[in-house]
Motif scaffolding. Sequence first.
Motif, PDB file in Angstrom:
ATOM      1  N   GLY A  10       0.794  -1.212   0.000  1.00  0.00           N
ATOM      2  CA  GLY A  10       0.000   0.000   0.000  1.00  0.00           C
ATOM      3  C   GLY A  10       0.830   1.267   0.000  1.00  0.00           C
ATOM      4  O   GLY A  10       0.379   2.324  -0.450  1.00  0.00           O
ATOM      5  N   THR A  11       2.077   1.179   0.466  1.00  0.00           N
ATOM      6  CA  THR A  11       2.976   2.335   0.522  1.00  0.00           C
ATOM      7  C   THR A  11       3.989   2.320  -0.614  1.00  0.00           C
ATOM      8  O   THR A  11       4.321   3.365  -1.175  1.00  0.00           O
ATOM      9  N   PRO A  31       7.213   4.288  -5.065  1.00  0.00           N
ATOM     10  CA  PRO A  31       6.067   4.701  -4.232  1.00  0.00           C
ATOM     11  C   PRO A  31       4.746   4.259  -4.866  1.00  0.00           C
ATOM     12  O   PRO A  31       4.585   4.319  -6.090  1.00  0.00           O
ATOM     13  N   THR A  32       3.813   3.804  -4.041  1.00  0.00           N
ATOM     14  CA  THR A  32       2.489   3.435  -4.535  1.00  0.00           C
ATOM     15  C   THR A  32       1.642   4.695  -4.651  1.00  0.00           C
ATOM     16  O   THR A  32       1.291   5.309  -3.644  1.00  0.00           O
ATOM     17  N   GLU A  37       0.438   5.668 -12.759  1.00  0.00           N
ATOM     18  CA  GLU A  37       1.790   6.161 -12.447  1.00  0.00           C
ATOM     19  C   GLU A  37       2.692   5.042 -11.952  1.00  0.00           C
ATOM     20  O   GLU A  37       3.848   4.930 -12.365  1.00  0.00           O
ATOM     21  N   THR A  38       2.153   4.230 -11.074  1.00  0.00           N
ATOM     22  CA  THR A  38       2.972   3.178 -10.466  1.00  0.00           C
ATOM     23  C   THR A  38       3.374   2.134 -11.499  1.00  0.00           C
ATOM     24  O   THR A  38       4.548   1.758 -11.604  1.00  0.00           O
ATOM     25  N   LEU A  39       2.414   1.667 -12.276  1.00  0.00           N
ATOM     26  CA  LEU A  39       2.725   0.619 -13.248  1.00  0.00           C
ATOM     27  C   LEU A  39       3.585   1.129 -14.395  1.00  0.00           C
ATOM     28  O   LEU A  39       4.347   0.360 -14.988  1.00  0.00           O
TER      29      LEU A  39
END
Length: 285
Positions: A10-11, A31-32, A37-39
């Motif tokens: 989650g973080t 950062p999650t 954005e994350t992927l």
Amino acid sequence: MNYGAIEAGGTKFVCAVSNEAFEIIERISIPTTTPEETLQQVFAFFDNYQLDAIGIGSFGPIDVNLKSSTYGYVTTTPKVAWTNYDFLGAVKERYQIPVGWTTDVNAAALGEIKKGAAIGTESCLYLTVGTGVGGGAVMNGKLLQGFGHPEMGHILVRLHPDETYKGTCPYHENCLEGLAAGPAIEARHGKKGHHLADEKHVWEMEAYYLAQALMNYTLILSPERIVLGGGVMKQEQLFPLVRQEFKKMLAGYVQVPPLDEYIVPPALGDNAGITGCLLLAADSL
């Protein structure tokens, strides 16, 4: 042969690539934020390698039911941007290779039974106690899941006789996560756990809640080993207190291994999850 691993927390997301001997070639932490954005960063990392399979251990709740129309989705998570997001589908669309899919704590349990503190057993329960509380298990050599996956942090527990705090969980009163996770310790005592290391009453109360949970898991699953990880369990004084309270509560009703061998810290430390994801990738082949 190269395996990819995504330990999706989650973080933060931890991503790694290993060879077939599970030796890590490279790993990164991201950062999650939002899925997009994350992927984007995850894919930028993996695109540098020719991968044969990927293993994902994700924060949840997630859908692990192969018969479900939302298999592979993150479902009712409090992280709003990820609610009802087809995480597995996005990864499969990018890479046309086998992808293993389970919870982050199931992945950690797999890591510990194959490479860590539960080597040589057929059953292991892994409980992480940190920002939240989550549990996963390998039983008879297989990850434990059915219609859904375990949510061991939300079992109900009896209040400690000195308890004055109502708990942090917005779903349940008197659940393990709401009373024993890091934020509950801070809210109850006004300080983060690492500032309370010498306050014995803090950890006696924590042990009271954790021991109740371990007794319930023992009576239902009867694992050969229980591994306790996460930030809160880095307070090493907790282990003897949990074992002592567990022994008192169990009251000799069922047989368990010697407690210093039964309730143990993770041998892989913070690498249990990423190791399990690499193993999951191999299993997906």
